[in-house]
Design a protein around this motif. Structure first.
Motif, PDB file in Angstrom:
ATOM      1  N   UNK A 180       0.815  -1.219   0.000  1.00  0.00           N
ATOM      2  CA  UNK A 180       0.000   0.000   0.000  1.00  0.00           C
ATOM      3  C   UNK A 180       0.845   1.265   0.000  1.00  0.00           C
ATOM      4  N   UNK A 181       1.905   1.300   0.793  1.00  0.00           N
ATOM      5  CA  UNK A 181       2.709   2.512   0.958  1.00  0.00           C
ATOM      6  C   UNK A 181       4.013   2.491   0.182  1.00  0.00           C
ATOM      7  N   UNK A 182       4.417   1.336  -0.318  1.00  0.00           N
ATOM      8  CA  UNK A 182       5.690   1.211  -1.015  1.00  0.00           C
ATOM      9  C   UNK A 182       6.765   0.656  -0.083  1.00  0.00           C
ATOM     10  N   UNK A 183       7.970   0.529  -0.600  1.00  0.00           N
ATOM     11  CA  UNK A 183       9.062  -0.097   0.134  1.00  0.00           C
ATOM     12  C   UNK A 183      10.305   0.764   0.082  1.00  0.00           C
ATOM     13  N   UNK A 184      11.152   0.585   1.081  1.00  0.00           N
ATOM     14  CA  UNK A 184      12.466   1.200   1.095  1.00  0.00           C
ATOM     15  C   UNK A 184      13.472   0.088   1.392  1.00  0.00           C
ATOM     16  N   UNK A 185      14.472  -0.022   0.542  1.00  0.00           N
ATOM     17  CA  UNK A 185      15.484  -1.070   0.694  1.00  0.00           C
ATOM     18  C   UNK A 185      16.858  -0.445   0.512  1.00  0.00           C
ATOM     19  N   UNK A 186      17.752  -0.696   1.455  1.00  0.00           N
ATOM     20  CA  UNK A 186      19.129  -0.229   1.334  1.00  0.00           C
ATOM     21  C   UNK A 186      20.048  -1.440   1.364  1.00  0.00           C
ATOM     22  N   UNK A 187      20.942  -1.497   0.369  1.00  0.00           N
ATOM     23  CA  UNK A 187      21.837  -2.637   0.176  1.00  0.00           C
ATOM     24  C   UNK A 187      23.284  -2.154   0.146  1.00  0.00           C
ATOM     25  N   UNK A 188      24.183  -2.916   0.781  1.00  0.00           N
ATOM     26  CA  UNK A 188      25.624  -2.717   0.579  1.00  0.00           C
ATOM     27  C   UNK A 188      25.996  -3.722  -0.514  1.00  0.00           C
ATOM     28  N   UNK A 189      26.266  -3.246  -1.728  1.00  0.00           N
ATOM     29  CA  UNK A 189      26.520  -4.165  -2.853  1.00  0.00           C
ATOM     30  C   UNK A 189      27.814  -4.965  -2.668  1.00  0.00           C
ATOM     31  N   UNK A 190      27.826  -6.148  -3.248  1.00  0.00           N
ATOM     32  CA  UNK A 190      29.039  -6.959  -3.230  1.00  0.00           C
ATOM     33  C   UNK A 190      30.060  -6.406  -4.221  1.00  0.00           C
ATOM     34  N   UNK A 191      29.596  -5.690  -5.221  1.00  0.00           N
ATOM     35  CA  UNK A 191      30.456  -5.109  -6.250  1.00  0.00           C
ATOM     36  C   UNK A 191      30.796  -3.660  -5.925  1.00  0.00           C
ATOM     37  N   UNK A 192      31.958  -3.214  -6.368  1.00  0.00           N
ATOM     38  CA  UNK A 192      32.323  -1.798  -6.193  1.00  0.00           C
ATOM     39  C   UNK A 192      31.565  -0.913  -7.177  1.00  0.00           C
ATOM     40  N   UNK A 193      30.889  -1.501  -8.136  1.00  0.00           N
ATOM     41  CA  UNK A 193      30.086  -0.742  -9.102  1.00  0.00           C
ATOM     42  C   UNK A 193      28.591  -0.964  -8.839  1.00  0.00           C
ATOM     43  N   UNK A 194      28.232  -1.077  -7.573  1.00  0.00           N
ATOM     44  CA  UNK A 194      26.861  -1.417  -7.185  1.00  0.00           C
ATOM     45  C   UNK A 194      25.805  -0.486  -7.718  1.00  0.00           C
ATOM     46  N   UNK A 195      26.038   0.834  -7.665  1.00  0.00           N
ATOM     47  CA  UNK A 195      25.029   1.785  -8.141  1.00  0.00           C
ATOM     48  C   UNK A 195      24.828   1.633  -9.644  1.00  0.00           C
ATOM     49  N   UNK A 196      25.908   1.526 -10.392  1.00  0.00           N
ATOM     50  CA  UNK A 196      25.813   1.329 -11.847  1.00  0.00           C
ATOM     51  C   UNK A 196      25.141  -0.013 -12.152  1.00  0.00           C
ATOM     52  N   UNK A 197      25.463  -1.038 -11.371  1.00  0.00           N
ATOM     53  CA  UNK A 197      24.838  -2.358 -11.561  1.00  0.00           C
ATOM     54  C   UNK A 197      23.338  -2.287 -11.295  1.00  0.00           C
ATOM     55  N   UNK A 198      22.949  -1.543 -10.253  1.00  0.00           N
ATOM     56  CA  UNK A 198      21.530  -1.401  -9.918  1.00  0.00           C
ATOM     57  C   UNK A 198      20.779  -0.692 -11.044  1.00  0.00           C
ATOM     58  N   UNK A 199      21.382   0.377 -11.574  1.00  0.00           N
ATOM     59  CA  UNK A 199      20.762   1.103 -12.683  1.00  0.00           C
ATOM     60  C   UNK A 199      20.610   0.199 -13.901  1.00  0.00           C
ATOM     61  N   UNK A 200      21.652  -0.551 -14.224  1.00  0.00           N
ATOM     62  CA  UNK A 200      21.615  -1.449 -15.389  1.00  0.00           C
ATOM     63  C   UNK A 200      20.550  -2.531 -15.218  1.00  0.00           C
TER      64      UNK A 200
END
Length: 140
Positions: free
Chosen positions: A74-94
């Motif tokens: 109903x309200x949505x979700x919030x998730x915070x991850x420490x990626x295993x990769x050093x390019x985690x943000x780029x990986x998430x976008x891809x």
């Protein structure tokens, strides 16, 4: 209506990002010699789990340790991850783009800036407070 929801959702997502970033800053402990160590703090914390209602098949989450995972359908979700990769943000976008999400135009976008993705069922605000990747997901 879709735009006004985003206008309300963006401040909430940024507040979550700041809170998580501040929480991550407190993960180190000082020793009497003045040096810091995060090993004692990280060894005592366990990984969070995605809520059972999280749309795993529609919203891909980057591989890594989930620090925070809250919300509902109903309200949505919030998730915070420490990626295993050093390019985690780029990986998430891809991964979001591969799943059919489209990034909203942002002329000031940088490799680590907040990006809003629109999908057929969900809007995802993706941000990075440092190493972590935060997803704020809301139903369309």
């Amino acid at each position: 209506m879709h735009l006004s929801r985003k206008k309300l959702f963006v401040p909430a997502a940024l507040a979550i990002t700041i809170a998580v970033g501040g929480g991550l800053a407190g993960c180190s402990t000082a020793s009497p010699s003045g040096s810091t160590s995060s090993s004692s703090a990280s060894s005592t914390t366990s990984a969070a789990k995605l809520p059972s209602s999280f749309p795993k098949s529609d919203v891909p989450i980057v591989d890594g340790k989930i620090l925070v995972a809250t919300g509902d359908a109903d309200k949505g979700w919030s998730v915070t991850v420490i990626p295993t990769s050093t390019t985690g943000f780029a990986d998430a976008k891809a991964a979001l783009e591969k799943a059919g999400f489209k990034a909203e135009p942002n002329p000031q976008a940088t490799p680590t800036s907040t990006t809003i993705y629109d999908g057929p069922k969900y809007t995802v605000i993706l941000s990075t407070p440092g190493q972590a990747v935060t997803y704020a997901v809301s139903p369309v």
